[in-house]
Scaffold this active site. Structure first.
Site, mmCIF file in Angstrom:
data_model
loop_
_atom_site.group_PDB
_atom_site.id
_atom_site.type_symbol
_atom_site.label_atom_id
_atom_site.label_comp_id
_atom_site.label_asym_id
_atom_site.label_seq_id
_atom_site.Cartn_x
_atom_site.Cartn_y
_atom_site.Cartn_z
ATOM 1 N N ASP A 176 6.110 2.644 1.580
ATOM 2 C CA ASP A 176 5.165 1.620 2.005
ATOM 3 C C ASP A 176 4.453 2.130 3.258
ATOM 4 O O ASP A 176 5.084 2.306 4.308
ATOM 5 C CB ASP A 176 5.921 0.316 2.293
ATOM 6 N N HIS A 177 3.151 2.348 3.162
ATOM 7 C CA HIS A 177 2.409 2.942 4.275
ATOM 8 C C HIS A 177 2.300 1.983 5.467
ATOM 9 O O HIS A 177 1.886 2.394 6.562
ATOM 10 C CB HIS A 177 1.013 3.364 3.812
ATOM 11 N N ARG A 178 2.691 0.725 5.274
ATOM 12 C CA ARG A 178 2.663 -0.220 6.394
ATOM 13 C C ARG A 178 3.788 0.058 7.390
ATOM 14 O O ARG A 178 3.662 -0.243 8.575
ATOM 15 C CB ARG A 178 2.796 -1.659 5.891
ATOM 16 N N PRO A 223 0.855 -1.192 0.000
ATOM 17 C CA PRO A 223 0.000 0.000 0.000
ATOM 18 C C PRO A 223 0.891 1.242 0.000
ATOM 19 O O PRO A 223 1.310 1.727 1.054
ATOM 20 C CB PRO A 223 -0.792 -0.144 1.305
#
Length: 418
Positions: free
Chosen positions: A388-390, A215
């Site tokens: 990476d938004h994680r 994401p």
């Protein structure tokens, strides 16, 4: 003596196959131990493959452009020419139907078929007809493999000598061009089909996996690089070339990753954890004739600007001339992408899976810029960060990007702290 069969060896990095780019030997050549016989291309790099056997090449397994699995036969080598010749003489005496200059041939025993099959459309040799002029037993072996009757084959060598090329031409008849196919959706003719393999296949798989798993989010900033250009020019000492802009930016990136380690990490989905890495292997995206490659500078956090510059030049040159190793093209922890060399200002790049971020720099171009209330010409570039938004939120990503941008705008002050 049976030929020794050399299989495609394990090429490391968990690779299971390779594309055969080109043969460096042909049937009939004499090879020594460790002589390079083929060039193959894996998903990581082009590799020259040496043979562990010495002798005469009797068979090449595979055609250029084909894919060979690790462990599958690559090349067959007979012990030496004399051994190969002796083998064929022995077959001749046993009534195999082979003919060697200076030797007669006996008919096969009743009810026994020769190992060499005659082509269905090949006429029988009339009684008393001249025997084919063939000196090489390897030519006979190749003809027997393809079922070619040498008595019907005209030779192009001296005095009508039948050569290996003559046999290969007979074994590979010209194929008429295929009918032009049509794209089902548009109705347009398909002009060309390009196989997805080698580096292009690896890039396709990596980018598709990145898009499906990560994401991602993108943030960017316009930066005044005027001071950076001035500092770089001042780094020239005598006739010594100053380090490249990318090397200076790489040093700022490495320093930024030390302050924002979330962007130098891995996501382990099985363990459900984020793993922060100790040290930086900095990937440098390089556009080549073989596609987009990303060689990595191992231990980039331990190198000076000049050290980074030397590694960037070495690795990008190796990637473009095809000499980069699988090790050179793997193991990166963060990627720096200079898409400005393509003449563009910005880009929302795709993260190089399994990394979690990629920083890009656009072209540096003179633009009007407001400095202390006055519009003046300055050298401006754009930095963009895809992350990476994680692993982090916008605050961390923005903090890293702002750190690098501030270093570009005030490079002397930044170097005092790194």
């Amino acid at each position: 003596m049976s030929p020794q069969v050399f299989t495609l060896p394990d090429l490391g990095e968990g690779l299971s196959e390779a594309e055969l780019v080109r043969w460096l030997v042909k049937v009939g050549d004499t090879v020594a131990i460790d002589e390079v016989v083929a060039e193959v291309e894996t998903a990581k790099a082009s590799v020259e493959v040496p043979t562990p056997f010495a002798g005469v090449v009797v068979e090449l397994h595979g055609t250029e452009g084909s894919t060979i699995d690790v462990g599958a036969p690559l090349i067959s080598v007979a012990a030496d020419t004399d051994t190969a010749a002796a083998t064929y003489v022995e077959e001749e005496r046993a009534g195999s139907g082979n003919v060697l200059i200076g030797y007669g041939t006996s008919a096969p025993p009743a009810g026994r078929r020769g190992r060499r099959a005659r082509r269905a459309d090949a006429p029988a040799r009339p009684a008393g007809a001249e025997r084919p002029r063939v000196r090489s037993p390897l030519v006979r072996q190749l003809a027997r493999k393809h079922g070619i009757d040498l008595a019907t084959l005209p030779g192009t060598g001296p005095d009508g000598l039948i050569t290996r090329a003559d046999v290969e031409r007979a074994a590979t008849p010209e194929t008429p061009p295929a009918n032009t196919s049509t794209d089902a959706r548009t109705g347009l003719p398909i002009k060309e089909r390009v196989a997805v393999r080698g580096v292009r296949k690896a890039v396709t798989q990596t980018l598709a996996r990145s898009r499906s798993e990560i994401p991602e989010a993108t943030t960017w900033v316009d930066v005044d690089a005027t001071a950076l250009l001035e500092m770089r020019a001042a780094m020239a000492v005598g006739d010594e070339r100053p380090p490249g802009m990318l090397a200076i930016l790489a040093r700022f990136v490495v320093a930024g990753l030390a302050r924002f380690p979330e962007l130098n990490s891995r996501v382990d989905t099985e363990r459900e954890e984020i793993q922060h890495l100790d040290g930086v292997n900095l990937g440098i995206a390089a556009q080549t004739d073989r596609g987009l490659l990303v060689p990595s500078i191992r231990g980039a956090h331990e190198l000076s600007i000049r050290g980074l510059d030397a590694e960037i030049r070495r690795l990008t040159a190796a990637a473009r001339d095809g000499s980069a190793t699988a090790t050179d093209l793997s193991g990166g922890s963060f990627t720096l992408n200079n898409y400005g060399v393509l003449g563009v200002d910005g880009s929302a790049a795709i993260i190089n899976h399994p990394e979690v971020a990629i920083l890009g720099i656009g072209r540096i171009i003179e633009r009007p810029w407001v400095v202390e209330g006055t519009i003046v010409p300055r050298h401006i570039t754009q930095l963009s960060l895809v992350f990476d938004h994680r692993v982090c939120d916008g605050g961390t990503a923005g903090g890293f990007l702002r750190y690098v941008a501030d270093a570009v705008e005030a490079p002397v002050r930044a170097l005092a702290d790194v």
